[in-house]
Design a protein around this motif. Structure first.
Motif, short mmCIF file in Angstrom:
data_model
loop_
_atom_site.label_atom_id
_atom_site.label_comp_id
_atom_site.label_asym_id
_atom_site.label_seq_id
_atom_site.Cartn_x
_atom_site.Cartn_y
_atom_site.Cartn_z
N LEU A 23 0.93 6.29 -0.24
CA LEU A 23 1.12 4.97 -0.37
C LEU A 23 2.66 4.79 0.29
O LEU A 23 3.04 3.71 0.55
CB LEU A 23 1.06 4.98 -2.27
CG LEU A 23 -0.31 4.49 -2.47
CD1 LEU A 23 -0.01 4.32 -3.74
CD2 LEU A 23 -1.18 3.77 -1.87
N HIS A 24 3.16 5.77 0.67
CA HIS A 24 4.58 5.90 1.15
C HIS A 24 4.59 6.08 2.32
O HIS A 24 4.63 7.54 2.43
CB HIS A 24 5.43 6.25 0.13
CG HIS A 24 6.96 5.58 0.51
ND1 HIS A 24 7.96 5.17 -0.59
CD2 HIS A 24 7.61 5.84 1.61
CE1 HIS A 24 8.76 5.18 0.29
NE2 HIS A 24 8.88 5.39 1.72
N ALA A 25 4.17 5.90 3.80
CA ALA A 25 4.70 6.40 4.58
C ALA A 25 5.22 5.88 5.80
O ALA A 25 3.54 4.52 6.65
CB ALA A 25 2.64 6.69 5.67
N HIS A 26 6.03 5.62 6.61
CA HIS A 26 6.66 5.20 7.51
C HIS A 26 5.92 5.67 8.78
O HIS A 26 6.27 6.78 8.69
CB HIS A 26 8.24 5.58 7.44
CG HIS A 26 8.56 5.27 6.44
ND1 HIS A 26 9.26 3.53 6.21
CD2 HIS A 26 9.42 5.80 5.76
CE1 HIS A 26 10.12 3.59 5.24
NE2 HIS A 26 9.71 5.33 4.82
N LEU A 27 5.58 4.61 9.91
CA LEU A 27 4.78 5.17 11.08
C LEU A 27 5.89 5.76 11.63
O LEU A 27 4.47 7.52 12.13
CB LEU A 27 4.00 4.04 11.48
CG LEU A 27 3.40 3.98 12.80
CD1 LEU A 27 2.18 4.68 12.82
CD2 LEU A 27 3.30 2.56 13.98
N LEU A 207 9.65 -1.54 -2.87
CA LEU A 207 11.31 -1.00 -2.21
C LEU A 207 11.96 0.27 -2.25
O LEU A 207 11.70 0.66 -3.74
CB LEU A 207 11.85 -2.37 -3.04
CG LEU A 207 11.48 -4.09 -2.67
CD1 LEU A 207 12.62 -4.75 -4.16
CD2 LEU A 207 10.95 -4.45 -2.12
N HIS A 208 12.57 0.45 -1.21
CA HIS A 208 12.98 1.82 -1.41
C HIS A 208 14.03 0.30 -2.64
O HIS A 208 15.35 -0.06 -2.49
CB HIS A 208 13.88 2.09 -0.29
CG HIS A 208 12.77 2.67 0.57
ND1 HIS A 208 11.36 2.04 0.79
CD2 HIS A 208 12.63 4.15 1.08
CE1 HIS A 208 11.07 3.19 2.21
NE2 HIS A 208 11.63 4.11 1.79
N LEU A 209 14.30 2.38 -3.30
CA LEU A 209 15.16 1.31 -4.47
C LEU A 209 15.81 2.91 -5.07
O LEU A 209 15.69 3.82 -5.23
CB LEU A 209 14.45 0.78 -5.86
CG LEU A 209 15.22 0.03 -5.86
CD1 LEU A 209 15.44 -1.74 -5.43
CD2 LEU A 209 14.41 -1.23 -8.11
N GLY A 231 9.83 2.61 -3.75
CA GLY A 231 10.58 4.14 -3.43
C GLY A 231 11.49 4.54 -3.82
O GLY A 231 12.23 4.61 -3.68
N HIS A 232 11.06 6.29 -3.95
CA HIS A 232 12.37 7.16 -4.19
C HIS A 232 11.90 6.61 -5.71
O HIS A 232 12.08 7.65 -6.76
CB HIS A 232 13.39 6.93 -3.57
CG HIS A 232 12.47 7.46 -1.75
ND1 HIS A 232 12.22 8.67 -1.41
CD2 HIS A 232 13.34 7.28 -0.29
CE1 HIS A 232 11.68 8.60 -0.70
NE2 HIS A 232 12.06 7.17 -0.02
N GLY A 233 13.46 5.81 -5.92
CA GLY A 233 13.89 5.49 -7.59
C GLY A 233 15.22 6.87 -7.75
O GLY A 233 14.99 7.28 -8.83
N THR A 292 4.83 11.40 1.05
CA THR A 292 5.29 11.90 2.12
C THR A 292 5.98 11.47 2.58
O THR A 292 7.03 12.11 3.15
CB THR A 292 4.19 12.23 3.68
OG1 THR A 292 3.78 10.83 4.42
CG2 THR A 292 3.33 13.35 2.92
N ASP A 293 6.64 10.19 2.88
CA ASP A 293 7.47 8.95 3.54
C ASP A 293 7.28 9.34 5.17
O ASP A 293 7.74 8.46 5.44
CB ASP A 293 9.28 10.05 2.87
CG ASP A 293 9.96 8.96 3.08
OD1 ASP A 293 10.13 7.94 3.38
OD2 ASP A 293 11.24 9.50 2.66
N ASP A 294 8.04 10.64 5.35
CA ASP A 294 7.71 11.08 6.37
C ASP A 294 7.34 12.25 7.50
O ASP A 294 8.53 13.07 8.13
CB ASP A 294 9.55 10.58 7.76
CG ASP A 294 9.93 9.17 7.37
OD1 ASP A 294 9.71 8.44 7.50
OD2 ASP A 294 11.29 8.98 6.43
#
Ligand SMILES: CNc1ncnc2c1ncn2[C@@H]1O[C@H](COP(=O)(O)O)[C@@H](O)[C@H]1O
Ligand SMILES: [Zn+2]
Length: 354
Positions: A23-27, A207-209, A231-233, A292-294
């Protein structure tokens, strides 16, 4: 090596075969070494090397340095064809890694030199999703349109309007908005009007928070929206300089957290794996989703991240299965997709636990 570590190999196979939700993957952060190679061959004049686009094993950078890496990647990915190729490769790689449902997120960019517009940027990603579908890949893909904090509130509002148009025209592929970019730039309050508008029009919000310390006031404000996922928190809870009131808001609204271990270690916002806030939220019984994020920049993949969580916190394969299954409830796609995924998990259960 292989002979001496049979149990290690079995573990790898288990996590690869485990059906997963990303759910959290920046292209542009997810571009693999192989795809980078293709891009570098397309643009040799840029003189970009792999060491400039990825952070290898054992290496760490400051978060600032990570954002420099994205600037380099953006130079390599600046045409419609690039976006199409990168998106298809990234989707295929996630599918090969056992990801059954993927939410990609990306910041639309325009490049006068190449004729790339924000609309053609998103079109290219949608085209890639369709092409992968018609190739028969066993992965469902959705898109979140990203707001880069660095670009300010006006661009944020334009981005939301663009996302609204695509939500209506993309047959449900564009499902939400992501707020990301360098967390030390700008204040979240400036994005409230754009985010409120997005929410009112039916776009979901991730939201990245509290990705970095001392964002208490901003996190408090943004949590009032409330977002649909965080995202993250990293610095939300009191032990990390956050506050109980922030935690209470997250818990009361049942907002899932997207957690990316390798990213946080390599970007140095968390000093070591065992101190990752996964533990805090997992022990609270709060929904957390491993992501994974990136995967390109941080040289990882989702099965590695699952394995990392299991080995760091001593979780069994059964517990990890449950974690991947529970992630289905956190997706932004419609209910019917959730039901299909739940069925898929049920069908795959005996195979994974053979
Ligand atoms: C490491 N932690 C992070 N924190 C915040 N934002 C991040 C990020 N990692 C990536 N991005 C955001 O994603 C963009 C690259 O993908 P796209 O060009 O949008 O596909 C980065 O420029 C940044 O805005
Ligand atoms: Zn992120």
């Amino acid at each position: 090596m292989r002979k001496n570590q049979p149990e290690m190999d079995d573990e790898c196979v288990f996590y690869r075969e485990l059906p997963k939700v990303e759910l959290h993957a920046h292209l542009n952060g997810s571009v693999s070494f192989q795809t980078m190679e293709k891009l570098m061959n397309r643009k040799p004049h840029l003189n970009i090397e792999h060491s400039m686009t990825a952070i290898g094993k054992g290496q760490r950078r400051t978060l600032d340095e990570c954002f420099e890496v994205f600037k380099v990647i953006h130079k390599l990915v600046d045409t419609e064809e690039d976006i199409l190729m990168v998106s298809k490769d990234v989707i295929r790689e996630f599918a090969e890694d056992g990801v059954k449902y993927l939410e990609l997120r990306s910041t639309p960019r325009e490049e006068q030199r190449t004729g790339l517009t924000k609309t053609s940027y998103i079109d290219a990603i949608i085209k890639a999703i369709h092409q992968c579908k018609s190739e028969g890949l066993d992965i469902d893909v959705r898109l979140l349109v990203a707001i880069d904090r660095r670009n300010g509130m006006e661009v944020a509002m334009e981005t939301v309007k663009l996302a609204e148009e695509f939500m209506l025209s993309s047959d449900g592929l564009v499902v939400g908005i992501d707020l990301s970019g360098d967390p030390t730039v700008g204040h979240g309050k400036h994005f409230l009007p754009a985010l409120e508008r997005a929410k009112n029009s039916g776009l979901k919000l991730s939201l990245h928070l509290s990705e970095v310390q001392s964002q208490l006031e901003e996190s408090e404000l943004l949590l009032n929206l409330p977002p649909d996922r965080i995202g993250h928190g990293t610095f939300l809870h009191p032990e990390m300089g956050g506050s109980q009131s922030l935690v209470d808001k997250v818990v009361k609204n049942g907002i899932p957290l997207e957690l990316c271990l390798t990213s946080n270690i390599k970007g140095q916002t968390v000093p070591m794996f065992s101190l990752h806030h996964f533990k805090y939220w997992y022990e609270l019984g709060h929904p957390t989703v491993i992501c994974t994020d990136d995967k390109g920049v941080f040289c990882t993949d989702l099965s590695q991240e699952y394995q990392l969580v299991a080995s760091t916190f001593g979780l069994s394969q059964k517990e990890m299965w449950k974690l991947s299954q529970q992630a289905i409830d956190c997706i932004f796609a419609e209910e019917a997709v959730k039901q299909q995924l739940k069925k898929k998990w049920q069908d795959l259960h005996p195979q994974v636990f053979k």
